[in-house]
Enzyme design. Sequence first.
Site, mmCIF file in Angstrom:
data_model
loop_
_atom_site.group_PDB
_atom_site.id
_atom_site.type_symbol
_atom_site.label_atom_id
_atom_site.label_comp_id
_atom_site.label_asym_id
_atom_site.label_seq_id
_atom_site.Cartn_x
_atom_site.Cartn_y
_atom_site.Cartn_z
ATOM 1 N NE ARG A 70 23.050 -14.245 15.234
ATOM 2 C CZ ARG A 70 22.885 -13.935 13.938
ATOM 3 N NH1 ARG A 70 23.454 -14.666 13.006
ATOM 4 N NH2 ARG A 70 22.135 -12.909 13.593
ATOM 5 N NE ARG A 139 26.299 -17.300 9.310
ATOM 6 C CZ ARG A 139 25.523 -16.210 9.260
ATOM 7 N NH1 ARG A 139 24.422 -16.134 9.992
ATOM 8 N NH2 ARG A 139 25.840 -15.197 8.467
ATOM 9 C CE LYS A 203 23.341 -14.764 6.187
ATOM 10 N NZ LYS A 203 22.217 -13.967 6.723
ATOM 11 C CE LYS A 205 21.010 -18.507 7.981
ATOM 12 N NZ LYS A 205 19.925 -17.536 8.150
ATOM 13 C CB CYS A 424 13.345 -9.970 12.610
ATOM 14 S SG CYS A 424 12.962 -8.352 11.922
ATOM 15 C CB CYS A 430 18.422 -4.904 12.513
ATOM 16 S SG CYS A 430 18.872 -5.596 10.909
ATOM 17 C CB CYS A 469 14.506 -5.367 5.928
ATOM 18 S SG CYS A 469 15.682 -6.728 6.039
ATOM 19 C CB CYS A 473 15.720 -12.421 10.323
ATOM 20 S SG CYS A 473 17.127 -11.699 9.450
HETATM 21 FE FE1 SRM Z 1 19.075 -12.849 9.809
HETATM 22 C C1 SRM Z 1 21.090 -10.484 8.478
HETATM 23 C C2 SRM Z 1 19.024 -11.254 12.736
HETATM 24 C C3 SRM Z 1 17.748 -15.611 11.239
HETATM 25 C C4 SRM Z 1 18.243 -14.042 6.706
HETATM 26 N N1 SRM Z 1 19.970 -11.182 10.496
HETATM 27 C C5 SRM Z 1 20.801 -10.364 9.803
HETATM 28 C C6 SRM Z 1 21.437 -9.316 10.723
HETATM 29 C C7 SRM Z 1 22.715 -9.870 11.251
HETATM 30 C C8 SRM Z 1 21.615 -7.915 10.127
HETATM 31 C C9 SRM Z 1 22.920 -7.576 9.478
HETATM 32 O O1 SRM Z 1 23.438 -8.342 8.642
HETATM 33 O O2 SRM Z 1 23.425 -6.488 9.775
HETATM 34 C C10 SRM Z 1 20.344 -9.262 11.836
HETATM 35 C C11 SRM Z 1 20.797 -8.795 13.206
HETATM 36 C C12 SRM Z 1 19.674 -8.056 13.897
HETATM 37 C C13 SRM Z 1 19.894 -7.807 15.332
HETATM 38 O O3 SRM Z 1 19.873 -6.622 15.746
HETATM 39 O O4 SRM Z 1 20.049 -8.737 16.106
HETATM 40 C C14 SRM Z 1 19.747 -10.649 11.710
HETATM 41 N N2 SRM Z 1 18.609 -13.387 11.660
HETATM 42 C C15 SRM Z 1 18.573 -12.541 12.729
HETATM 43 C C16 SRM Z 1 17.918 -13.202 13.925
HETATM 44 C C17 SRM Z 1 18.507 -12.753 15.260
HETATM 45 C C18 SRM Z 1 16.415 -12.909 13.852
HETATM 46 C C19 SRM Z 1 15.570 -13.381 15.003
HETATM 47 O O5 SRM Z 1 14.472 -12.805 15.129
HETATM 48 O O6 SRM Z 1 15.909 -14.277 15.736
HETATM 49 C C20 SRM Z 1 18.166 -14.683 13.562
HETATM 50 C C21 SRM Z 1 19.481 -15.199 14.046
HETATM 51 C C22 SRM Z 1 19.599 -16.688 13.823
HETATM 52 C C23 SRM Z 1 20.837 -17.317 14.373
HETATM 53 O O7 SRM Z 1 20.889 -17.594 15.583
HETATM 54 O O8 SRM Z 1 21.748 -17.595 13.588
HETATM 55 C C24 SRM Z 1 18.183 -14.597 12.039
HETATM 56 N N3 SRM Z 1 18.219 -14.578 9.104
HETATM 57 C C25 SRM Z 1 17.630 -15.538 9.863
HETATM 58 C C26 SRM Z 1 16.837 -16.402 9.033
HETATM 59 C C27 SRM Z 1 15.966 -17.557 9.524
HETATM 60 C C28 SRM Z 1 16.698 -18.862 9.611
HETATM 61 O O9 SRM Z 1 17.918 -18.933 9.427
HETATM 62 O O10 SRM Z 1 16.032 -19.861 9.882
HETATM 63 C C29 SRM Z 1 16.971 -15.941 7.726
HETATM 64 C C30 SRM Z 1 16.217 -16.490 6.480
HETATM 65 C C31 SRM Z 1 16.754 -17.788 6.004
HETATM 66 C C32 SRM Z 1 17.900 -17.590 5.064
HETATM 67 O O11 SRM Z 1 19.030 -17.426 5.527
HETATM 68 O O12 SRM Z 1 17.668 -17.548 3.859
HETATM 69 C C33 SRM Z 1 17.849 -14.802 7.784
HETATM 70 N N4 SRM Z 1 19.610 -12.391 7.921
HETATM 71 C C34 SRM Z 1 19.117 -12.957 6.776
HETATM 72 C C35 SRM Z 1 19.636 -12.255 5.640
HETATM 73 C C36 SRM Z 1 19.329 -12.582 4.145
HETATM 74 C C37 SRM Z 1 20.261 -13.628 3.632
HETATM 75 C C38 SRM Z 1 20.113 -13.839 2.148
HETATM 76 O O13 SRM Z 1 20.355 -14.946 1.682
HETATM 77 O O14 SRM Z 1 19.795 -12.893 1.429
HETATM 78 C C39 SRM Z 1 20.459 -11.218 6.141
HETATM 79 C C40 SRM Z 1 21.255 -10.181 5.333
HETATM 80 C C41 SRM Z 1 22.513 -10.735 4.769
HETATM 81 O O15 SRM Z 1 22.959 -11.837 5.061
HETATM 82 O O16 SRM Z 1 23.093 -9.997 3.958
HETATM 83 C C42 SRM Z 1 20.405 -11.327 7.581
HETATM 84 FE FE1 SF4 Z 2 17.194 -6.965 10.317
HETATM 85 FE FE2 SF4 Z 2 15.785 -7.462 8.158
HETATM 86 FE FE3 SF4 Z 2 16.695 -9.492 9.597
HETATM 87 FE FE4 SF4 Z 2 14.754 -8.002 10.555
HETATM 88 S S1 SF4 Z 2 14.632 -9.279 8.699
HETATM 89 S S2 SF4 Z 2 16.600 -8.622 11.664
HETATM 90 S S3 SF4 Z 2 15.212 -6.008 9.767
HETATM 91 S S4 SF4 Z 2 17.944 -8.066 8.486
#
Ligand code: SRM
Ligand code: SF4
Length: 552
Positions: A70, A139, A203, A205, A424, A430, A469, A473
């Site tokens: 990333r 981040r 994390k 943000k 996502c 993922c 899930c 994201c």
């Molecule tokens: Fe996310 C975890 C993809 C934005 C909440 N996210 C992941 C992981 C890294 C899976 C993992 O931990 O193994 C995913 C990788 C998938 C892949 O194959 O690429 C993933 N998140 C993404 C992206 C690529 C989705 C997208 O469609 O673009 C976004 C990358 C953003 C970036 O450049 O940094 C992405 N993730 C978000 C957002 C939206 C935002 O930040 O505006 C959220 C919700 C906001 C928040 O953080 O509350 C988000 N991602 C999560 C979570 C849940 C965090 C939590 O507080 O519970 C996880 C799981 C975790 O952290 O344990 C997660």
């Molecule tokens: Fe993976 Fe769930 Fe984030 Fe989709 S919403 S990229 S399935 S962690």
Amino acid sequence: MSKVDVEKVKAASLGLRGSIVSEIAQTTPRFSDEAVSLLKFHGTYQQEDRDVRKAARESRGEKAWSFMVRVKATGGRIAAPLWSALDDLADIHGNGTLRVTTRQGVQLHGVRKEHLRPVIADVIAHLGSTLATCGDVVRNVMAPPWPFAHPAYELVRDTARALSDEFAPRSGAYLEIWQDGETVHTEEPIDEPIYGETYLPRKFKIAVTVPGDNSIDLYTNDVGVVPVFSDDGVLLAYDITAGGGLGRTHGKTTTYPRLADHLGSVEPERLLDAVRAIVLVQRDYGDRTDRRHARLKYLIADRGLDWFRAEVERVAGFALGPWRELPAWEDVPRFGWHAQGDGRWFLGLHVPSGRVRDDGALRMKSALRALSDRGYDLVATPGQQLLIADVAADARDGVDAILRAHGVGAPESISPVRRHALACPAMPTCGLALAESERVIPELLGAIEAELATAGLPGESITVRMTGCPNGCARPYMAEVGIVGQSADRYQVYLGGEPASTRLATLWRSGVRLAEIPPLLAPLFAAFAASRRSGESFGGWCAREVVAEVLA
Ligand code: SRM
Ligand code: SF4
């Protein structure tokens, strides 16, 4: 759940070094769990191709391991040489695609372990970075992507960069490992004045925006920053929000999406001190015993906003001012050509789910490469769009011609439902995906559009956001229609968010098959068409007519 105690791994890592260098040298296709948790801070996730799990196990006795890398893009800006380099890396070492993320970053998928170092070294060589795009740190800092030359937009871009610099990890591990190829073992204490040895509990943000522009989904961030101006444009203060976040876990009611609170305001010269104090309070009081309860939102929910504000003021050494009223929020995705205000123009392109690829006659990846090779910077939007920035007025026809030559049509021709949709990645990369998202959303949107047309609403603008899930994201809990994966081909449907992303949606149905979603929505579309108030959005109508019933 993490297989390792991340707190112990961080503490023993000597500033994020751990065993990464020695493990890179090993010929195994994967890292140890300890190294995997540290690698996130360096901007890479170990993943497997879940489509071929069984076949890979049978043929090699191992999963088909690869890495997602990333790349940071503060406010979404990606300089032309960096984009061209990423485009090459995707072809040489990745899966041939690039992916613009919902936080304005860029991802490469499918990188093999032995290619991680050349990939990250090349990003660094092109003045990019992957540091702190993942892991328990601040981040990628978001800012409105639109390259307007307006002073308010220039201010928030500068503010986002200042915050990004302030919270960048100071450990030399990153350059040692990826640029120099070795770690320097030192007995010196690790110099991380903000993070210390164990970094943050989770994390963190941050987003910055101008009043009224909610393209960055302000209330979903741990911290939001908004400048407040006098009527004649003088910067008076910054408003600060705190405690937003969306992640949740199915069946665990102690986890939930939460909108940020209005914390207060601060004098302009004290902004960095105030945000640093917030980060330090979360560092010291955030729950390090349970990673599902470790985000700032739970600290504020559990201890109360008044306790939190008092603690931030104690650490900062000054009082915060009252929240200053702001104008109403709008989220206006911008497609097509727009004047920047400096004589130049930007072009907003539609990139379905942010996935940049060449697909038959539609050669988006090659088109963007042709443009970056001509020196045009790109900007990633939080809506998974890409903008071509800083185009001279008389160069617009040339840019359009390059796009058309690669099969990329006029962005204005894309339907509003598709323009606003987010999905996502989910399967196959993922590791947390429970259901499909990016790969199935095109068909789903087509069926939703057909139901809208049947209800007499062709061309209606509705925000549909889908995730594989409950982690959220693609921010589904803010959508007018949010679709959240539960298990293979079973989804939850959330309704009632606002187009401007100011209200949480409410769970409406669970256990729905993908194909059942459009017919399930059809009667709502018909009732909406019959009884909407003037100017009312579908989300607003659902909040009034459907959600109230669910909650009753
Ligand atoms: Fe996310 C975890 C993809 C934005 C909440 N996210 C992941 C992981 C890294 C899976 C993992 O931990 O193994 C995913 C990788 C998938 C892949 O194959 O690429 C993933 N998140 C993404 C992206 C690529 C989705 C997208 O469609 O673009 C976004 C990358 C953003 C970036 O450049 O940094 C992405 N993730 C978000 C957002 C939206 C935002 O930040 O505006 C959220 C919700 C906001 C928040 O953080 O509350 C988000 N991602 C999560 C979570 C849940 C965090 C939590 O507080 O519970 C996880 C799981 C975790 O952290 O344990 C997660
Ligand atoms: Fe993976 Fe769930 Fe984030 Fe989709 S919403 S990229 S399935 S962690």
